[in-house]
Design an enzyme around this catalytic site. Structure first.
Site, PDB file in Angstrom:
ATOM      1  N   GLY A 237       0.793  -1.222   0.000  1.00 46.74           N
ATOM      2  CA  GLY A 237       0.000   0.000   0.000  1.00 46.74           C
ATOM      3  C   GLY A 237       0.825   1.272   0.000  1.00 46.74           C
ATOM      4  CB  ILE A 238       0.164   4.577   1.557  1.00 47.77           C
ATOM      5  CG1 ILE A 238      -1.110   4.918   0.780  1.00 47.77           C
ATOM      6  CG2 ILE A 238       0.962   5.850   1.852  1.00 47.77           C
ATOM      7  CD1 ILE A 238      -2.095   5.771   1.556  1.00 47.77           C
TER       8      ILE A 238
ATOM      9  CG  ASP B 121       4.062  -4.201   7.490  1.00 46.46           C
ATOM     10  OD1 ASP B 121       3.237  -4.871   8.142  1.00 46.46           O
ATOM     11  OD2 ASP B 121       3.742  -3.435   6.562  1.00 46.46           O
TER      12      ASP B 121
ATOM     13  CB  CYS C 235       8.495  -4.639  13.669  1.00 45.79           C
ATOM     14  SG  CYS C 235       8.406  -3.640  15.160  1.00 45.79           S
ATOM     15  CG  ASP C 236       2.768  -6.485  17.404  1.00 42.39           C
ATOM     16  OD1 ASP C 236       2.189  -5.420  17.084  1.00 42.39           O
ATOM     17  OD2 ASP C 236       2.279  -7.316  18.196  1.00 42.39           O
TER      18      ASP C 236
ATOM     19  CE1 TYR D 140      -7.107   4.446   9.719  1.00 40.85           C
ATOM     20  CE2 TYR D 140      -8.411   6.232   8.780  1.00 40.85           C
ATOM     21  CZ  TYR D 140      -7.270   5.455   8.775  1.00 40.85           C
ATOM     22  OH  TYR D 140      -6.307   5.681   7.831  1.00 40.85           O
TER      23      TYR D 140
ATOM     24  N   PRO E 264      -3.459  11.510   3.660  1.00 38.08           N
ATOM     25  CG  PRO E 264      -2.457   9.474   3.276  1.00 38.08           C
ATOM     26  CD  PRO E 264      -2.816  10.413   4.373  1.00 38.08           C
TER      27      PRO E 264
ATOM     28  CG  LEU F  51     -10.928   6.484  -1.452  1.00 35.37           C
ATOM     29  CD1 LEU F  51     -10.833   5.438  -0.352  1.00 35.37           C
ATOM     30  CD2 LEU F  51     -12.335   6.527  -2.047  1.00 35.37           C
TER      31      LEU F  51
END
Length: 249
Positions: free
Chosen positions: A26-27, A46, A62-63, A155, A185, A187
């Site tokens: 993704g981004i 991640d 990584c959590d 969120y 960002p 959408l």
């Protein structure tokens, strides 16, 4: 030139090291790839891992909700790549649910990844930025805090918390030569959004934008590239809204 001066010159010439959370897809993946193209050495933190190795990107499992895991990951980056002076927090957890039906565990997980993850990351990385007298911190927030959609209160609240963190940290870290900014960002056509968001919603958003096309991850990565550059040295505590002009704030 003595040995100490030569070492300083070598450090100045060395590629900067950047940490990007959520860089597996993704981004976050677009940001990691853009920073590599900018000449940086990049570590992606991640819990997910990409399907194949990526040139110039070290993928570190990584959590982000685990303080010890974050500290260990930052130590690993330092040992393998060098001190990370660019820190981008992009990792996020997002579900869609009406507020009255929202499970408390979902609320907690949203904040654990989106907000607590930023806290653990900056605390772990800050000693290196402080020692260098230079640093760039960027939080990926969201345009949803300006135009909140339904069923995303948890969120939106977490992204609002990040915005407050950016403003406060900018005040605290500015004297150290460290800038702190947010990139928000709109959408964006990520793998996740293309599966979960109906095309009718994409079309409705496009109709409200000044630039009537759907945003791409590379659009966000380009602004992050600016936000971690030398050129932004006199700009801090700001939110850079990247939504095709939908918000126009």
């Amino acid at each position: 030139m003595n040995e100490v001066e030569m070492n300083e010159v070598d450090r100045a010439r060395a590629p900067r090291v950047a940490i990007v959370t959520g860089g597996a897809r993704g981004i976050g993946a677009a940001i990691a790839e853009r920073l590599v193209a900018d000449g940086m050495r990049v570590a992606s933190l991640d819990i997910l891992q990409p399907e194949r190795p990526r040139a110039g990107i070290a993928d570190v499992p990584c959590d982000l909700g685990d303080p010890a895991a974050v500290a260990g990951a930052v130590d690993r980056v330092r040992d393998e790549l060098g001190q990370a002076l660019v820190v981008v927090h992009c990792a996020a957890y997002q579900v869609i649910a009406p507020f009255e039906q929202l499970d408390a565990l979902e609320w907690q997980r949203t904040f654990r990844i989106n907000v607590d993850g930023a806290f653990h990351l900056v605390q772990a990385a800050l000693p290196d930025l402080r020692a260098a007298g230079w640093g760039r911190i960027v939080m990926i927030t969201s345009s949803s805090q300006f135009t909140p959609p339904p069923q995303m209160t948890h969120y939106v609240a977490s992204k609002g918390a990040l915005t407050g963190m950016v403003r406060a940290l900018a005040t605290e870290l500015g004297p150290l030569g460290i800038t702190v900014n947010a990139v928000a960002p709109g959408l964006t056509a990520t793998e996740h959004a293309l599966v979960d968001v109906p095309e009718a919603h994409f079309a409705a958003v496009r109709s409200r934008q000044a630039i009537p096309r759907t945003g791409l991850p590379d659009d966000i990565a380009a602004v992050v590239s600016f936000a971690v550059s030398d050129d932004i040295g006199f700009m801090t505590g700001q939110t850079l809204l990247v939504d095709g002009g939908e918000g126009r704030i």
